[in-house]
Each structure stands twice: as structure tokens, then as C-alpha cells.
Design a protein around this motif. Structure first.
Motif, PDB file in Angstrom:
ATOM      1  N   VAL A 152     -14.449  17.176 -17.473  1.00 48.25           N
ATOM      2  CA  VAL A 152     -15.702  16.424 -17.458  1.00 48.25           C
ATOM      3  C   VAL A 152     -15.999  15.890 -18.855  1.00 48.25           C
ATOM      4  CG1 VAL A 152     -18.209  16.633 -17.220  1.00 48.25           C
ATOM      5  CG2 VAL A 152     -16.716  17.543 -15.449  1.00 48.25           C
ATOM      6  N   VAL A 153     -15.742  16.697 -19.868  1.00 46.11           N
ATOM      7  CA  VAL A 153     -15.933  16.237 -21.246  1.00 46.11           C
ATOM      8  C   VAL A 153     -14.929  15.139 -21.580  1.00 46.11           C
ATOM      9  CG1 VAL A 153     -15.856  16.910 -23.672  1.00 46.11           C
ATOM     10  CG2 VAL A 153     -16.870  18.459 -21.986  1.00 46.11           C
ATOM     11  N   ARG A 154     -13.661  15.376 -21.247  1.00 48.82           N
ATOM     12  CA  ARG A 154     -12.611  14.424 -21.599  1.00 48.82           C
ATOM     13  C   ARG A 154     -12.846  13.041 -20.995  1.00 48.82           C
ATOM     14  NH1 ARG A 154      -8.018  18.942 -20.337  1.00 48.82           N
ATOM     15  NH2 ARG A 154      -7.426  19.458 -22.476  1.00 48.82           N
ATOM     16  N   LYS A 155     -13.326  12.997 -19.741  1.00 48.01           N
ATOM     17  CA  LYS A 155     -13.435  11.698 -19.083  1.00 48.01           C
ATOM     18  C   LYS A 155     -14.600  10.872 -19.623  1.00 48.01           C
ATOM     19  CE  LYS A 155     -13.649  13.118 -14.916  1.00 48.01           C
ATOM     20  NZ  LYS A 155     -13.632  12.992 -13.445  1.00 48.01           N
ATOM     21  N   HIS A 156     -15.479  11.496 -20.418  1.00 47.72           N
ATOM     22  CA  HIS A 156     -16.560  10.732 -21.036  1.00 47.72           C
ATOM     23  C   HIS A 156     -16.273  10.416 -22.503  1.00 47.72           C
ATOM     24  CE1 HIS A 156     -18.560  12.243 -17.398  1.00 47.72           C
ATOM     25  NE2 HIS A 156     -19.195  11.085 -17.475  1.00 47.72           N
ATOM     26  N   LEU A 157     -15.018  10.635 -22.892  1.00 48.67           N
ATOM     27  CA  LEU A 157     -14.575  10.323 -24.251  1.00 48.67           C
ATOM     28  C   LEU A 157     -13.269   9.535 -24.188  1.00 48.67           C
ATOM     29  CD1 LEU A 157     -15.243  13.822 -25.878  1.00 48.67           C
ATOM     30  CD2 LEU A 157     -16.514  11.709 -26.364  1.00 48.67           C
ATOM     31  N   SER A 158     -13.230   8.516 -23.348  1.00 46.87           N
ATOM     32  CA  SER A 158     -11.965   7.841 -23.105  1.00 46.87           C
ATOM     33  C   SER A 158     -12.159   6.409 -22.634  1.00 46.87           C
ATOM     34  CB  SER A 158     -11.176   8.619 -22.040  1.00 46.87           C
ATOM     35  OG  SER A 158      -9.978   7.962 -21.715  1.00 46.87           O
ATOM     36  N   GLN A 159     -11.148   5.580 -22.899  1.00 45.10           N
ATOM     37  CA  GLN A 159     -11.087   4.235 -22.333  1.00 45.10           C
ATOM     38  C   GLN A 159     -10.216   4.183 -21.084  1.00 45.10           C
ATOM     39  OE1 GLN A 159     -10.680   0.881 -25.179  1.00 45.10           O
ATOM     40  NE2 GLN A 159     -10.477   2.451 -26.769  1.00 45.10           N
ATOM     41  N   VAL A 160      -9.623   5.325 -20.709  1.00 45.45           N
ATOM     42  CA  VAL A 160      -8.693   5.377 -19.578  1.00 45.45           C
ATOM     43  C   VAL A 160      -9.182   6.298 -18.481  1.00 45.45           C
ATOM     44  CG1 VAL A 160      -6.386   6.133 -18.893  1.00 45.45           C
ATOM     45  CG2 VAL A 160      -6.676   4.779 -20.965  1.00 45.45           C
ATOM     46  N   LYS A 161      -9.686   7.469 -18.859  1.00 47.51           N
ATOM     47  CA  LYS A 161     -10.043   8.502 -17.889  1.00 47.51           C
ATOM     48  C   LYS A 161     -11.345   8.160 -17.162  1.00 47.51           C
ATOM     49  CE  LYS A 161      -7.847  11.957 -20.886  1.00 47.51           C
ATOM     50  NZ  LYS A 161      -7.651  11.193 -22.118  1.00 47.51           N
ATOM     51  N   GLY A 162     -11.706   8.993 -16.186  1.00 47.34           N
ATOM     52  CA  GLY A 162     -12.946   8.770 -15.449  1.00 47.34           C
ATOM     53  C   GLY A 162     -12.945   7.522 -14.596  1.00 47.34           C
ATOM     54  N   GLY A 163     -11.767   7.115 -14.103  1.00 48.26           N
ATOM     55  CA  GLY A 163     -11.666   5.940 -13.242  1.00 48.26           C
ATOM     56  C   GLY A 163     -11.485   4.629 -13.978  1.00 48.26           C
ATOM     57  N   ARG A 164     -11.495   4.674 -15.312  1.00 54.40           N
ATOM     58  CA  ARG A 164     -11.450   3.419 -16.076  1.00 54.40           C
ATOM     59  C   ARG A 164     -10.124   2.678 -15.918  1.00 54.40           C
ATOM     60  NH1 ARG A 164     -14.297   7.161 -19.111  1.00 54.40           N
ATOM     61  NH2 ARG A 164     -16.359   6.533 -19.855  1.00 54.40           N
ATOM     62  N   PRO A 197     -17.460   4.886 -15.055  1.00 56.97           N
ATOM     63  CA  PRO A 197     -17.760   4.184 -13.800  1.00 56.97           C
ATOM     64  C   PRO A 197     -18.200   5.166 -12.713  1.00 56.97           C
ATOM     65  CG  PRO A 197     -15.708   3.391 -14.741  1.00 56.97           C
ATOM     66  CD  PRO A 197     -16.110   4.588 -15.548  1.00 56.97           C
ATOM     67  N   HIS A 198     -19.169   4.782 -11.939  1.00 56.73           N
ATOM     68  CA  HIS A 198     -19.694   5.658 -10.899  1.00 56.73           C
ATOM     69  C   HIS A 198     -18.843   5.580  -9.645  1.00 56.73           C
ATOM     70  CE1 HIS A 198     -22.558   7.296  -7.895  1.00 56.73           C
ATOM     71  NE2 HIS A 198     -22.944   8.037  -8.913  1.00 56.73           N
ATOM     72  N   ILE A 199     -18.883   6.635  -8.860  1.00 53.23           N
ATOM     73  CA  ILE A 199     -18.072   6.712  -7.650  1.00 53.23           C
ATOM     74  C   ILE A 199     -18.396   5.583  -6.670  1.00 53.23           C
ATOM     75  CG2 ILE A 199     -19.667   8.243  -6.418  1.00 53.23           C
ATOM     76  CD1 ILE A 199     -17.157   9.738  -5.411  1.00 53.23           C
ATOM     77  N   SER A 213      -8.017  14.313 -15.590  1.00 56.40           N
ATOM     78  CA  SER A 213      -9.321  13.720 -15.906  1.00 56.40           C
ATOM     79  C   SER A 213      -9.559  12.406 -15.173  1.00 56.40           C
ATOM     80  CB  SER A 213      -9.487  13.511 -17.417  1.00 56.40           C
ATOM     81  OG  SER A 213      -9.385  14.741 -18.109  1.00 56.40           O
ATOM     82  N   GLY A 214      -8.907  12.252 -14.022  1.00 50.60           N
ATOM     83  CA  GLY A 214      -9.198  11.142 -13.121  1.00 50.60           C
ATOM     84  C   GLY A 214      -9.060   9.745 -13.680  1.00 50.60           C
ATOM     85  N   PRO A 215      -7.903   9.342 -14.217  1.00 46.49           N
ATOM     86  CA  PRO A 215      -7.785   7.966 -14.728  1.00 46.49           C
ATOM     87  C   PRO A 215      -7.963   6.901 -13.654  1.00 46.49           C
ATOM     88  CG  PRO A 215      -5.627   9.035 -14.649  1.00 46.49           C
ATOM     89  CD  PRO A 215      -6.653  10.098 -14.404  1.00 46.49           C
ATOM     90  N   THR A 216      -7.644   7.230 -12.395  1.00 47.01           N
ATOM     91  CA  THR A 216      -7.769   6.238 -11.320  1.00 47.01           C
ATOM     92  C   THR A 216      -8.770   6.652 -10.249  1.00 47.01           C
ATOM     93  OG1 THR A 216      -5.903   7.243 -10.130  1.00 47.01           O
ATOM     94  CG2 THR A 216      -5.398   5.441 -11.652  1.00 47.01           C
TER      95      THR A 216
END
Length: 422
Positions: free
Chosen positions: A158-170, A238-240, A198-201
Motif C-alpha cells: 500500500v505504501v509502495r503503490k503511492h510512491l510510484s509512477q508505475v504501481k497502483g494501476g498506473r 488511480p481509483h478502481i 504492488s498492482g502495476p496493472t
């Protein structure tokens, strides 16, 4: 089974069965999407990404191209898909280059194109992509703090995906309007696809405020620039419900649950009843060991709640809060703690190993332990409790020749534990 080598051979065969059930060559073909009107582009990240790419090449009927990133030493020869190797668990410059290559690969695609994302555990470290204002050094610092914190993998990601240009669906958002089909080998307890690598896609509904709560809960000391970023709207992922993800598909192709069931089938084939305790165990490795040891001892001494002979299986991802600077990983730490608890219990033998083939900082997948482990260490003037206190489990099992080495497996469904009670 009487001799220790027979017991260990039996336990190793269960590990092999678990890994085989998550072999990309077996699972990828059953989850292929249909061919698109336009191009087929492949991206991927994780310890199993190269083997997933090779498996996809062997069964895909049509042209394709792309790039995946995996850990150093985990690569595979592919004809059409580029394989980049980078550092894990600490990110490096090669990972930074790989992240840029993946973003470039999916940029400027059309609605007729298809992106196949091959995602497995380990992708978080392999895809460093610090947002504007942060550096690779910042991301490495965050990674080091997270790994030493004892936080579960779900909280870390959860921390990692809010510190990235790739993770969290980006990464998938960058591919829009192309359809993205994610084929995922899950190493996450509970198999939430948005947390694997960390959910890149794959986006989810966590926010930067969830990341800040994780920082507070686990008392993480992060660089000031990182904290400023998390406290700003720039950290929002990005939101779900984002329409850019509306046509995408997510498929879990392998998981700990399936692998543990395969190990159970193998045990029964060899005449030993198997009980799967859970495929989603989290917590401090040494504390989880106490629970497993107590159950194994009760079976050994009372023949309950399960009748002997029986093998107790479990998976998930334990954690280690670092107090010392020894060598080892969570599976060998689990085993050293277990060995102390079962000292003198000759009916109990155990294996714990990471299904990717690497446990912690060295090249072993895990180790073996039994009721004689502590005595064998003492005979070599090695204090098991002292090594446990300094997180030096590798040195303990190396001293008595009880490390388990499988080499890179090409997959990753996380921890595998098997405790045989005769």
C-alpha cells in the motif's frame, strides 16, 4: 519412513509438487485471451516473469513483442520478448531502466491493441519508478525501512503503490485505450491481485491516507521528501472505478492454495495424510512457528487433533522484524524458532522454503529442522537462541548442513511449510 534422509526426501517432494502446480508452463496456456485486431504487446515484472514470458511465447498463436523484468539470475531465453534482469529485494538502476522501458512499451497504443501483463511476486522491488521530486535513493530507503519493519506484505505494498509512477494501476492506465489482460501468479495471502507486485496493472481502493496510516502504525521513519509526497495529492493512485480500467481483465493463474493442495495430493499418494492449515498465514515468523510447533507436539504426544502419520501444510507470507544483522530469511527464521520448540521431539521433521527458490539474503530456498536440530547445533558450540535473537538463522542451518537449496524455480506463490509427524 524412519531415516532422517527419507523424511527430508519426502518433504522435499511435497515442495516440488507445490512448485510444479504453479509452473508457468502449466498454467499460462489455460488463461490466454483472444487475439486482438491490432498488436499484442507483452509486459511483465516479478521473479517468475521471464518463465511466464517464455511459456506465453510457446503457446501464443500470433505475433507478439514486449519486455519483462525479473531478478538477477532468474532470466530465461525468449525469442520475441525482451528480458531485463534487475535487483531484488533492493531496487537498482537496472530496475529503473526497466520501469521506463515498460512505460514506453505501452504508451501510444490503440483500442485495437492488446496488452498481456505477466505479473508475479517480487515486482515491487523490480519496478522502481519514483515520482517527480523523489529519487531512486529515496525508493531504496523506503524499501529498506519496509523490509525491516515487520509489516505484512499487503501493508508494505500500500505504501509502495503511492510512491510510484508505475504501481497502483498506473502502468495499465498508461496503456489505455488498449485492453490489458493481467495474468498473475499470486504471492499475496488472500490473493488480492491489486497487491501482487504492488498492482502495476490492477488498481484498488486504497488511498494515500491508508499509506500514511501504515507509516504511523508500524512507526516507519521515511525520508522527509517521501513524507511530503505522501501528504500531497500527487501521491493519489488511480481509483478502481477509473474508466481507463473498464475493459481490462485480471486472472489469477497460480496461487498458494492450489500449490498446497497439490502437495497434499502428493503426500496422500505416498501414504501420509495431509492437512492444509491455511494458505494465507501472516505474522512474525518466530511467533507463527510457536503455533505450528504446539500443534505438531500435540499430534505427536496425543495423536490429536489429527492422527499420525500426518503432514501439516501451510502457506502465506510471514515477516521478520530485524533486531540483528545476521543472514537468513523468514522461512529459516520460522524453522529455527520451531526447532527450539520441538527440541527432543524425534517424531517431528519440518521444511520451510520460499517457492521462488530464494529465502532472504542467501541462495537457499529454506531449510530442514527436526527434534535433533538444537542438539546438533550445541554439539558444534552454536547457540540456537542467540542466533535467533540476531536473525542469523542461515548461519545456524549452514553450520549443520541443513539448508535446502532448490535454485530459482521460475514461479512464486510464497512460503511453503510442511511438518511431518510420525
Amino acid at each position: 519412513m524412519v531415516a532422517p534422509d527419507q523424511r527430508r526426501s519426502f518433504l522435499a517432494s511435497l515442495f516440488d509438487a507445490a512448485v510444479a502446480a504453479a509452473d508457468p508452463r502449466k498454467v499460462i496456456a489455460a488463461h490466454l485471451p483472444g487475439r486482438p485486431k491490432g498488436r499484442t504487446v507483452v509486459i511483465g515484472a516479478g521473479k517468475g516473469a521471464a518463465q511466464m514470458a517464455r511459456a506465453l511465447e510457446s503457446c501464443w498463436d500470433g505475433p507478439l513483442s514486449g519486455v519483462v523484468v525479473t531478478r538477477y539470475g532468474f532470466g530465461a531465453v525468449c525469442d520475441r520478448i525482451e528480458v531485463i534482469e534487475a535487483s531484488h529485494p533492493v531496487p537498482d538502476e537496472a530496475g529503473l531502466v526497466a520501469s521506463r522501458r515498460l512505460l514506453e512499451t505501452v504508451n501510444r497504443l490503440s483500442a485495437d491493441d492488446l496488452v498481456i501483463a505477466l505479473i508475479s511476486g517480487g515486482g515491487s522491488a523490480l519496478l522502481p519508478a519514483p515520482p517527480e521530486g523523489l529519487t531512486l535513493a529515496d525508493e531504496i530507503a523506503v524499501n529498506d525501512v519496509l523490509l525491516a519493519s515487520g509489516a505484512p506484505i499487503s501493508a508494505m505494498n500500500v505504501v509502495r503503490k503511492h510512491l510510484s509512477q508505475v504501481k497502483g494501476g498506473r502502468l495499465a492506465a498508461t496503456a489505455h485505450p488498449a485492453k490489458v489482460v493481467s495474468l498473475i501468479i499470486s504471492d499475496i495471502p488472500g490473493d488480492n491481485p491489486a497487491l501482487v507486485a504492488s498492482g502495476p496493472t490492477v488498481p484498488d481502493d486504497t488511498t494515500r491516507h491508508d499509506a500514511l496510516r501504515t507509516v504511523e502504525r508500524y512507526r516507519l521513519t521515511l525520508p522527509k521528501a517521501v513524507m511530503r509526497h505522501l501528504q500531497s495529492d500527487a501521491a493519489a493512485a488511480p481509483h478502481i472505478g477509473d474508466p481507463r480500467f473498464s475493459g481490462n481483465e485480471v486472472r489469477i493463474v497460480a496461487s498458494a492454495g492450489v500449490s498446497l493442495e497439490a502437495a497434499a495430493v502428493e503426500a496422500r499418494r505416498r501414504g501420509v495424510e495431509a492437512i492444509v492449515l491455511s494458505d494465507a498465514i501472516e505474522g512474525e515468523a518466530r511467533e507463527i512457528a510457536h503455533m505450528h510447533a504446539a500443534l505438531a507436539i500435540q499430534v505427536a504426544e496425543r495423536n490429536a487433533p489429527f492422527r499420525k502419520p500426518v503432514v501439516l501444510l501451510s502457506g502465506g507470507e510471514t515477516t521478520v522484524t530485524l533486531a540483528g544483522n545476521g543472514k537468513g530469511g523468514r522461512n529459516s527464521e520460522f524453522l529455527l524458532s520451531l526447532a527450539i520448540d520441538i527440541d527432543g521431539k524425534s517424531a517431528i521433521t519440518a521444511i520451510a522454503a520460499d517457492t521462488d527458490g530464494i529465502d532472504g539474503s542467501e541462495n537457499n530456498a529454506g531449510a530442514f529442522a527436526d527434534g535433533n536440530t538444537v542438539a546438533k547445533l550445541a554439539a558444534r558450540s552454536v547457540d540456537a537462541r542467540k542466533l535467533l535473537d540476531t536473525n542469523d538463522s542461515w548461519s545456524a542451518f549452514n553450520a549443520i548442513g541443513d539448508l535446502f537449496t532448490s535454485g530459482p524455480t521460475g514461479t512464486n506463490v510464497n512460503d511453503f511449510r510442511a511438518i511431518l509427524v510420525e
